[in-house]
Design an enzyme around this catalytic site. Structure first.
Site, PDB file in Angstrom:
ATOM      1  N   SER A  95       0.801  -1.227   0.000  1.00 24.20           N
ATOM      2  CA  SER A  95       0.000   0.000   0.000  1.00 24.20           C
ATOM      3  C   SER A  95       0.831   1.273   0.000  1.00 24.20           C
ATOM      4  O   SER A  95       0.334   2.345  -0.354  1.00 24.20           O
ATOM      5  CB  SER A  95      -0.947   0.018   1.205  1.00 24.20           C
ATOM      6  OG  SER A  95      -0.215  -0.094   2.414  1.00 24.20           O
TER       7      SER A  95
ATOM      8  N   ASP B   8      -3.786   7.735   7.644  1.00 23.05           N
ATOM      9  CA  ASP B   8      -4.184   6.611   8.488  1.00 23.05           C
ATOM     10  C   ASP B   8      -3.006   6.044   9.271  1.00 23.05           C
ATOM     11  O   ASP B   8      -1.875   6.491   9.132  1.00 23.05           O
ATOM     12  CB  ASP B   8      -4.923   5.524   7.680  1.00 23.05           C
ATOM     13  CG  ASP B   8      -4.047   4.856   6.630  1.00 23.05           C
ATOM     14  OD1 ASP B   8      -2.863   4.634   6.904  1.00 23.05           O
ATOM     15  OD2 ASP B   8      -4.563   4.547   5.541  1.00 23.05           O
TER      16      ASP B   8
ATOM     17  N   HIS C  60       0.226   4.327   7.160  1.00 23.90           N
ATOM     18  CA  HIS C  60       0.936   4.914   6.024  1.00 23.90           C
ATOM     19  C   HIS C  60       1.682   6.173   6.432  1.00 23.90           C
ATOM     20  O   HIS C  60       1.085   7.171   6.745  1.00 23.90           O
ATOM     21  CB  HIS C  60      -0.059   5.183   4.886  1.00 23.90           C
ATOM     22  CG  HIS C  60      -0.698   3.929   4.413  1.00 23.90           C
ATOM     23  ND1 HIS C  60      -1.988   3.609   4.727  1.00 23.90           N
ATOM     24  CD2 HIS C  60      -0.195   2.882   3.725  1.00 23.90           C
ATOM     25  CE1 HIS C  60      -2.276   2.417   4.210  1.00 23.90           C
ATOM     26  NE2 HIS C  60      -1.200   1.967   3.606  1.00 23.90           N
TER      27      HIS C  60
END
Length: 339
Positions: free
Chosen positions: A38, A329, A332
């Site tokens: 991600s 978030d 990250h």
């Protein structure tokens, strides 16, 4: 998370033992190929049957168009900044997106998938793309590139392109630490050996497919991520030392294995990007780097919200993610300009 990178750190992203320069406004590096999780996923998960997606606010709110971009951040990824600094005017498209067609593929492609990792089941658990599947997609891409650019041009793009790998965090945080089928049978050291073997195999496979300039990022200080402190911190607000120790051990093995690969393949330029120490410095001394918050992220409580749990209805989402080390978030990270 929007990742802003200093000139010194950016140099790590774009110098692989060779000099990247601009000639008549064109980068000497013809393409970028991005693999991993991600941290660099530009939207591939959006076309998968998974809940691990980021195609809704507040993700993307600080991007150029102020809209969700399917990136797990409020703005740009490190790979986006890398593309800009190399000289691209567009970013390599997510391979599974509608943008990945025709001439758009001449500057490379992004194959990364959130919640994937070096360990195959990391992706299986979340119905995302494992590194082996990302490699299959890359092979498919090569065939498409030949059809678009011709065999000779395609070979040049493949050989002279830059390859970026960001993986490993999901293996620990979203798999090993919460999966009794793993942590009861493997010590962290044994598990990291499995991951390192996967890394070595992946780089060798890339090499055999034409890659010659490869960069890989280390693990961050896992014990300093907000979710790690919340779940494993035992009511402490301090970084979880055991998890950080696991990350350091993995990173040492990553460096050692990288050196072995360089000796094995004399024409391979393989560079490790250390993100552990810069992020650790930010987390432990946020005010020195003009941050107001390092213990939590921007979305909701900032402790447990990510993906679908970080959404327009998340209560408590901050107004300015730039004040937060971890941006939008809890997982990250956001690398600021002042290392």
């Amino acid at each position: 998370m929007e990742i802003k990178v200093s000139s010194s750190l950016m140099a790590l992203f774009i110098l692989f033992g060779f000099v990247v320069a601009m000639t008549n406004g064109q980068p000497l590096v013809p393409a970028m190929f991005i693999f991993g999780d991600s941290v660099v996923d530009a939207g591939n998960n959006n076309d998968l049957k998974t809940i691990i997606k980021a195609d809704f606010p507040p993700y993307g709110r600080d991007f150029v168009n102020r809209k969700p971009t399917r990136r797990f951040c409020n703005g740009k990824l490190a790979s986006d900044f890398t593309a800009e600094n190399i000289g691209f005017t567009d970013y390599p498209p997510a391979y599974l997106s509608e943008e990945a067609e025709g001439n758009n593929l001449l500057i490379g492609a992004n194959f990364a998938s959130a919640s994937s990792g070096y360990y195959e089941t990391a992706a299986t658990l979340y119905h995302t793309l494992s590194l082996s599947k990302q490699l299959e997609n890359y092979k498919e891409y090569q065939n498409l590139l030949v059809a678009i650019a011709g065999k000779s041009n395609a070979s040049s793009i493949i050989l002279d392109g830059v390859y970026l790998i960001s993986s490993g965090s999901s293996d620990f945080l979203q798999n090993y630490y919460i999966n009794p089928l793993l942590y009861k049978f493997y010590t962290p050291d044994q598990f990291s050996d499995i991951l390192i073997e996967s890394y070595a195999n992946f780089v060798q496979n890339l090499y055999e497919l034409g890659a010659r300039k490869v960069g890989v990022s280390t693990l961050p200080p896992l014990g300093c991520l907000p979710v790690a402190i919340e779940v494993f911190g035992e009511d402490s607000n301090e970084c979880v030392a055991k998890l950080n120790s696991n990350a350091v051990s993995f990173n040492n093995k990553l460096n050692a294995t990288t050196q072995k690969l360089q000796k094995k393949f004399s024409d391979l330029k393989l560079v490790v990007f250390d993100i552990y120490q810069p992020l650790y410095n930010l987390v432990t001394k946020p005010s020195d780097n003009s941050f107001a918050e390092a213990r939590k992220a921007c979305c909701g409580t900032g402790l447990l919200e990510t993906s679908i749990f970080c959404n327009p209805k998340s209560i408590g989402t901050c107004a300015n993610a730039s004040e937060y080390v971890f941006g939008m978030d809890f997982i990250h990270r956001r690398l600021q300009t002042r290392f």
